[in-house]
Design an enzyme around this catalytic site. Structure first.
Site, PDB file in Angstrom:
ATOM      1  N   HIS A  23       0.991  -1.285   0.173  1.00 14.62           N
ATOM      2  CA  HIS A  23       0.223   0.063   0.107  1.00 14.62           C
ATOM      3  C   HIS A  23       1.096   1.364   0.034  1.00 14.62           C
ATOM      4  CE1 HIS A  23      -3.606   2.397   1.159  1.00 14.62           C
ATOM      5  NE2 HIS A  23      -2.521   2.942   2.247  1.00 14.62           N
ATOM      6  N   GLU A  24       1.892   1.476   0.593  1.00 14.82           N
ATOM      7  CA  GLU A  24       2.315   2.570   1.088  1.00 14.82           C
ATOM      8  C   GLU A  24       3.374   2.494  -0.569  1.00 14.82           C
ATOM      9  OE1 GLU A  24       1.827   4.492   3.456  1.00 14.82           O
ATOM     10  OE2 GLU A  24       0.327   3.432   4.173  1.00 14.82           O
ATOM     11  N   VAL A  25       4.075   1.966  -0.869  1.00 14.77           N
ATOM     12  CA  VAL A  25       5.199   1.799  -1.917  1.00 14.77           C
ATOM     13  C   VAL A  25       3.997   2.222  -3.083  1.00 14.77           C
ATOM     14  CG1 VAL A  25       6.649   0.484  -3.326  1.00 14.77           C
ATOM     15  CG2 VAL A  25       6.635   0.129  -1.009  1.00 14.77           C
TER      16      VAL A  25
END
Length: 306
Positions: free
Chosen positions: A161-163
């Protein structure tokens, strides 16, 4: 060291106070810009909490505890997700926004929630009540290891998600969070929906996988999400509140998996700064909001019958 890895509380600890004192000492010494005392404290904490390091051409990943043996696996998750997110952006993912991609991406995975929250309180301005954060200013992704069932998202899901946010920051959305005009058009539906699509991808070279939890949530709702409300949603993104992640996932999965030409048109509009909420249906080739929503809802109905 042992206390760092086993401490379970999430309230502020002495590290928060020590960081505040270091900031004050730096300020009194006229060294706020370089912050030598605060940085020394941060480096010491990172050395203790993140003793392992793995690197690739695009990622530097640090984690703990020292006996962890999955560093290469975690590095692969980050690197392959970065590449997959770029591919999903099509031609836009081939060239970063000038000056916005700063590789290698730094990834800090703390040995537990307490160590993560301790660090985030002491050294950043971010909330501690989330599973992970991507800081575009520092080009750093922060997250932590967790027990099975401790959080709704696994560590791998949080990393993916954060990537995805790192990729949209570098390739899709010109400017940065506090740049004037950055939030002129609501972008939460795309940014968070895209990130949730990536979160579900355990097989990056296969067709897009659905997000089981979000799909179950959508299918259990008596009413399907309202398209116009979703793409205008700011709550939980650039305004305080709770964002509708299941609906955003459902829309982005629909566009990327079933309407790739529409997804490409929207992606191009975001990158070229020609996206306008009022033109959303026509950007996708629909005559109006009703026809666009109906097309999406028919796909949801089909997914829920499977």
């Amino acid at each position: 060291g042992a206390a760092l890895l086993t401490f379970l509380e999430s309230t502020p600890t002495t590290l928060t106070a020590r960081a505040a004192l270091a900031r004050a000492a730096d300020r009194l010494a006229g060294e706020t810009a370089t912050a030598p005392r605060l940085n020394a404290l941060r480096i010491a904490y990172e050395h203790l909490a993140l003793p392992l390091q793995r690197e690739s051409a695009t990622v530097v990943l640090r984690t703990g505890p020292a006996e962890a043996s999955d560093g290469d696996e975690l590095l692969a998750i980050v690197a392959t997700t970065y590449a997959q997110a770029r591919r999903l952006l099509g031609s836009v993912g081939e060239m970063p926004i000038p000056g916005e991609e700063h590789l290698p991406l730094q990834v800090l995975i703390f040995p537990g929630q307490a160590a993560y929250r301790d660090y985030m309180r002491a050294f950043t301005s971010f909330t501690v009540d989330v599973d992970g954060i991507y800081d575009v200013q520092q080009n750093t992704l922060y997250s932590y290891r967790r027990r099975d069932g401790q959080t709704a998202n696994t560590l791998a899901e949080t990393l993916r998600h954060e990537v995805a946010h790192a990729v949209t920051a570098a390739y899709l959305f010109p400017g940065q969070w506090h740049t004037p005009g950055y939030h002129a058009e609501p972008k939460g539906w795309f940014d968070e929906g895209f990130a949730e699509v990536l979160a579900a991808q355990t097989k990056p070279d296969a067709p897009l996988q659905p997000h089981p939890r979000h799909l179950a949530t959508i299918c259990a709702q008596p009413l399907k999400p309202a398209l116009a409300d979703l793409v205008a949603l700011r709550t939980g993104y650039d305004q305080y509140g709770t964002f509708d992640y299941p609906a955003a996932w459902a829309l982005m999965h629909f566009l990327l998996a079933e309407r790739p030409a529409v997804a490409a048109a929207l992606i191009s509009a975001w990158r070229n700064q020609t996206y306008h909420l009022s033109n959303w249906p026509t950007l996708g080739g629909w005559s109006d909001w009703t026809s666009a929503e109906s097309d999406w809802h028919r796909a949801i109905e089909r997914w829920c019958r499977l």
